[in-house]
Structure formats: C-alpha cells, structure tokens
Design a protein around this motif. Structure first.
Motif, PDB file in Angstrom:
ATOM      1  N   ASN A 157      29.214 -80.686 -82.099  1.00 37.57           N
ATOM      2  CA  ASN A 157      28.376 -80.119 -83.156  1.00 37.57           C
ATOM      3  C   ASN A 157      27.124 -80.974 -83.355  1.00 37.57           C
ATOM      4  O   ASN A 157      26.022 -80.459 -83.515  1.00 37.57           O
ATOM      5  CB  ASN A 157      29.143 -80.039 -84.477  1.00 37.57           C
ATOM      6  CG  ASN A 157      30.343 -79.130 -84.408  1.00 37.57           C
ATOM      7  OD1 ASN A 157      31.435 -79.572 -84.086  1.00 37.57           O
ATOM      8  ND2 ASN A 157      30.154 -77.851 -84.707  1.00 37.57           N
ATOM      9  N   ALA A 158      27.314 -82.291 -83.343  1.00 42.22           N
ATOM     10  CA  ALA A 158      26.226 -83.238 -83.603  1.00 42.22           C
ATOM     11  C   ALA A 158      25.728 -83.844 -82.298  1.00 42.22           C
ATOM     12  O   ALA A 158      26.519 -84.351 -81.505  1.00 42.22           O
ATOM     13  CB  ALA A 158      26.699 -84.339 -84.540  1.00 42.22           C
ATOM     14  N   ILE A 159      24.423 -83.787 -82.077  1.00 45.68           N
ATOM     15  CA  ILE A 159      23.829 -84.342 -80.861  1.00 45.68           C
ATOM     16  C   ILE A 159      22.614 -85.200 -81.244  1.00 45.68           C
ATOM     17  O   ILE A 159      21.597 -84.670 -81.687  1.00 45.68           O
ATOM     18  CB  ILE A 159      23.380 -83.244 -79.882  1.00 45.68           C
ATOM     19  CG1 ILE A 159      24.534 -82.296 -79.554  1.00 45.68           C
ATOM     20  CG2 ILE A 159      22.818 -83.859 -78.611  1.00 45.68           C
ATOM     21  CD1 ILE A 159      24.132 -81.132 -78.662  1.00 45.68           C
TER      22      ILE A 159
ATOM     23  N   ILE B 195      18.610 -86.915 -74.386  1.00 44.56           N
ATOM     24  CA  ILE B 195      19.679 -86.262 -75.147  1.00 44.56           C
ATOM     25  C   ILE B 195      20.987 -87.024 -74.943  1.00 44.56           C
ATOM     26  O   ILE B 195      21.409 -87.258 -73.814  1.00 44.56           O
ATOM     27  CB  ILE B 195      19.817 -84.793 -74.708  1.00 44.56           C
ATOM     28  CG1 ILE B 195      18.495 -84.060 -74.975  1.00 44.56           C
ATOM     29  CG2 ILE B 195      20.975 -84.107 -75.423  1.00 44.56           C
ATOM     30  CD1 ILE B 195      18.327 -82.774 -74.219  1.00 44.56           C
ATOM     31  N   MET B 196      21.624 -87.429 -76.040  1.00 46.41           N
ATOM     32  CA  MET B 196      22.828 -88.257 -76.001  1.00 46.41           C
ATOM     33  C   MET B 196      24.052 -87.390 -76.274  1.00 46.41           C
ATOM     34  O   MET B 196      24.354 -87.056 -77.419  1.00 46.41           O
ATOM     35  CB  MET B 196      22.720 -89.382 -77.031  1.00 46.41           C
ATOM     36  CG  MET B 196      21.447 -90.198 -76.902  1.00 46.41           C
ATOM     37  SD  MET B 196      21.196 -91.330 -78.291  1.00 46.41           S
ATOM     38  CE  MET B 196      19.425 -91.611 -78.168  1.00 46.41           C
TER      39      MET B 196
ATOM     40  N   TYR C 199      20.119 -81.251 -68.738  1.00 40.00           N
ATOM     41  CA  TYR C 199      19.054 -82.201 -68.425  1.00 40.00           C
ATOM     42  C   TYR C 199      18.283 -82.588 -69.683  1.00 40.00           C
ATOM     43  O   TYR C 199      18.219 -81.835 -70.670  1.00 40.00           O
ATOM     44  CB  TYR C 199      18.084 -81.593 -67.400  1.00 40.00           C
ATOM     45  CG  TYR C 199      18.735 -81.275 -66.083  1.00 40.00           C
ATOM     46  CD1 TYR C 199      18.870 -82.253 -65.098  1.00 40.00           C
ATOM     47  CD2 TYR C 199      19.243 -80.002 -65.833  1.00 40.00           C
ATOM     48  CE1 TYR C 199      19.478 -81.971 -63.885  1.00 40.00           C
ATOM     49  CE2 TYR C 199      19.859 -79.705 -64.623  1.00 40.00           C
ATOM     50  CZ  TYR C 199      19.976 -80.697 -63.656  1.00 40.00           C
ATOM     51  OH  TYR C 199      20.594 -80.405 -62.457  1.00 40.00           O
ATOM     52  N   ASN C 200      17.698 -83.784 -69.625  1.00 34.53           N
ATOM     53  CA  ASN C 200      16.738 -84.172 -70.640  1.00 34.53           C
ATOM     54  C   ASN C 200      15.469 -83.335 -70.466  1.00 34.53           C
ATOM     55  O   ASN C 200      15.250 -82.719 -69.423  1.00 34.53           O
ATOM     56  CB  ASN C 200      16.422 -85.664 -70.522  1.00 34.53           C
ATOM     57  CG  ASN C 200      17.649 -86.523 -70.745  1.00 34.53           C
ATOM     58  OD1 ASN C 200      18.489 -86.230 -71.591  1.00 34.53           O
ATOM     59  ND2 ASN C 200      17.769 -87.601 -69.980  1.00 34.53           N
ATOM     60  N   VAL C 201      14.638 -83.334 -71.497  1.00 40.21           N
ATOM     61  CA  VAL C 201      13.472 -82.444 -71.511  1.00 40.21           C
ATOM     62  C   VAL C 201      12.200 -83.240 -71.224  1.00 40.21           C
ATOM     63  O   VAL C 201      11.925 -84.255 -71.868  1.00 40.21           O
ATOM     64  CB  VAL C 201      13.344 -81.740 -72.876  1.00 40.21           C
ATOM     65  CG1 VAL C 201      12.082 -80.887 -72.925  1.00 40.21           C
ATOM     66  CG2 VAL C 201      14.574 -80.880 -73.137  1.00 40.21           C
ATOM     67  N   LEU C 202      11.432 -82.761 -70.246  1.00 40.66           N
ATOM     68  CA  LEU C 202      10.139 -83.350 -69.911  1.00 40.66           C
ATOM     69  C   LEU C 202       9.086 -82.249 -69.951  1.00 40.66           C
ATOM     70  O   LEU C 202       9.242 -81.209 -69.301  1.00 40.66           O
ATOM     71  CB  LEU C 202      10.177 -83.984 -68.520  1.00 40.66           C
ATOM     72  CG  LEU C 202       8.847 -84.536 -67.987  1.00 40.66           C
ATOM     73  CD1 LEU C 202       8.331 -85.669 -68.865  1.00 40.66           C
ATOM     74  CD2 LEU C 202       8.991 -84.983 -66.540  1.00 40.66           C
TER      75      LEU C 202
ATOM     76  N   THR D 220      15.990 -88.371 -83.364  1.00 40.37           N
ATOM     77  CA  THR D 220      16.308 -87.003 -83.770  1.00 40.37           C
ATOM     78  C   THR D 220      17.811 -86.814 -83.853  1.00 40.37           C
ATOM     79  O   THR D 220      18.576 -87.368 -83.058  1.00 40.37           O
ATOM     80  CB  THR D 220      15.714 -86.002 -82.758  1.00 40.37           C
ATOM     81  OG1 THR D 220      14.301 -86.164 -82.705  1.00 40.37           O
ATOM     82  CG2 THR D 220      16.034 -84.564 -83.138  1.00 40.37           C
ATOM     83  N   PHE D 221      18.238 -86.004 -84.824  1.00 39.53           N
ATOM     84  CA  PHE D 221      19.655 -85.668 -84.970  1.00 39.53           C
ATOM     85  C   PHE D 221      19.764 -84.159 -85.150  1.00 39.53           C
ATOM     86  O   PHE D 221      19.244 -83.593 -86.109  1.00 39.53           O
ATOM     87  CB  PHE D 221      20.251 -86.398 -86.168  1.00 39.53           C
ATOM     88  CG  PHE D 221      21.736 -86.217 -86.321  1.00 39.53           C
ATOM     89  CD1 PHE D 221      22.623 -86.960 -85.556  1.00 39.53           C
ATOM     90  CD2 PHE D 221      22.246 -85.305 -87.231  1.00 39.53           C
ATOM     91  CE1 PHE D 221      23.996 -86.803 -85.702  1.00 39.53           C
ATOM     92  CE2 PHE D 221      23.614 -85.137 -87.383  1.00 39.53           C
ATOM     93  CZ  PHE D 221      24.489 -85.887 -86.610  1.00 39.53           C
ATOM     94  N   SER D 222      20.417 -83.507 -84.182  1.00 40.17           N
ATOM     95  CA  SER D 222      20.604 -82.056 -84.210  1.00 40.17           C
ATOM     96  C   SER D 222      22.064 -81.741 -84.547  1.00 40.17           C
ATOM     97  O   SER D 222      22.981 -82.372 -84.020  1.00 40.17           O
ATOM     98  CB  SER D 222      20.244 -81.451 -82.849  1.00 40.17           C
ATOM     99  OG  SER D 222      20.596 -80.082 -82.774  1.00 40.17           O
TER     100      SER D 222
END
Length: 249
Positions: A154-156, A180-181, A193-196, A133-135
């Motif tokens: 801006n880019a994640i 999430i990077m 945090y990352n999402v679980l 994924t690219f947000s």
C-alpha cells in the motif's frame, strides 16, 4: 490561477509495442490530464486535476515553508499533499482481486501522496531539487512476487531528483529521475522500473510549453510510482507535452 494540459503518448520503440504500426506512439494516449492551480496566498496554493489513467481525480495543496535568499537560506522548502479518488467502474478497479465483495468500500478508491520539496537555484541558469515522496493507496491487488515472496505494498516511498537549465529567458532543458523503493517491485517477474524523464521547456511569457520523453505512462506520482513497467533500454519511452497558461484573477 494556472490552467494546464498534459498528454503522454504511447511507447516509441518496437520492442515495447511501439514502432511503425502505432506511428511510434502517436496512435496511443497513455495518459491525458488537465488541471487548475489557485494561489491563495504568496505561500499557499491549492489545485485539482483529472487524469485519464484510472480516471484519477486529485485535489492537492502546496505550502512554501522557506525561501532561498542571498546571505540566508541556500534552499527553498515546500510541502505538497495530495488526495486522490478513482471513480472507475468496480469491475476494473477490482480486476484480479480475490477480496470478497463484503469487504469492499468507498475508501478503496482513495490514494494519498506527500512530498517535501527542497529546491535551490544554483546559478542564474541552473536550478535543482530533491523530492522525498511517500505514496499510499488504500487498495492494491493481492499479487505475489514469486521471486522474493513479497506482496504489493500500500505504501511506497520514493525519491525524486530534478534539474533545469535555462539557456535564456525562453528556452531550457529539464530532467527528472524518481527512485522507487519497493520490495515487491524488486526482481519481479513483471519488471518495474524507476522513472526517467527529460524535456525542453519554452516560456513565451503567458504560456509555458514543455515537450518531453519519459518511460512513465502515468502523469501524476500516484500513477507512475506504482505502475511504471517500461524501460528506456527497450524503447519504452513516450513523447509527451505540457501546455500551461497563467491568469491573474
């Protein structure tokens, strides 16, 4: 056509501002969403949804590139693209920003998401998927992570992994995790945090119900990828549900 409604309540744990005084999150609506999906062809669909969080309106499309087949491809592959706009008032959108008013424009309200969805039905009951994924958000607040001297991006990029196990035609469990990077979100004084998420899915034929728990407040990726600040370890998980109904038109 599919119509769906999603609701995410508040944190359950007392250490994350939940507990008895919010009835373990029932007094709080972290996010509410409703949307419509339309199948244009057997391979292409478009959709639109509106979220309470940031008043975000998303228009998106998905195209199936490859089908899983016995004796053929072991996976199905699809592309998903999303364009979002937030109409929230200017004071809220730019709250905390040092940017001069002369530099602000309508494009600050735009966000984008692209995904490659790689899925496979491993057995009759078990399905899995991997979702690079690219947000991208056109506007971010100029806040610095003082622990590593980085600023919000801006880019994640992110990587989603999900699975579903159906016990029968009606009941199944679903689990997904999004890594999430982001340098800004690494060792940040305000923890990210990352999402679980995990849930139970009930398919009644025309309707699909899902009851889930997640540490994400937002219901769409352009909200939960940059903004997840709750952790399961401190009771920062929330009850949510989804109701979907399909129509032939």
């Amino acid at each position: 056509m599919e119509v769906y409604f999603m609701h995410r309540l508040g944190n359950i744990g007392t250490a994350s501002n939940g507990g008895f005084h919010t009835l373990y999150g029932f007094d709080v609506a972290s996010d509410v969403l409703f949307g419509f999906d339309f199948g244009i062809t057997k391979r292409f669909m478009i959709g639109v949804c509106r979220s309470k969080a940031q008043e975000l309106i998303d228009v998106y499309g998905k195209y199936r590139l490859l089908d899983q087949k016995i004796g053929g491809s072991p996976v199905s592959i699809a592309l998903n693209g999303d364009f979002g706009i937030t109409p929230e008032d200017t004071g809220t959108l730019y709250s905390g920003s040092l940017e001069s008013e002369s530099r602000r424009n309508i494009s600050d309200r735009f966000s984008y998401l692209s995904q490659l969805i790689i899925a496979s039905r491993i057995t009759k009951n078990l399905s899995v998927e991997v979702v690079p994924t690219f947000s991208y958000r056109n506007h971010v607040i100029e806040t610095e992570n003082l622990n590593n001297n980085t600023y919000d991006e801006n880019a994640i990029p992110a990587l989603g992994i999900a699975g579903r196990y159906m016990f029968n035609r009606t009941i199944g469990i679903v689990v997904d995790y999004t890594y999430i990077m982001s340098q800004y979100r690494t060792d940040n004084p305000t923890p990210y945090y990352n999402v679980l998420s995990a849930g139970i899915e009930l398919n009644t034929g025309g309707h699909v119900f899902e009851i889930n728990l997640s540490n994400a407040s937002g219901l769409v990726a352009n909200n939960f990828i940059p903004n997840t600040t709750d952790t399961w370890l401190k009771g920062g998980f929330k009850l949510g549900f989804t109701i979907a109904r399909s129509f032939g038109i």
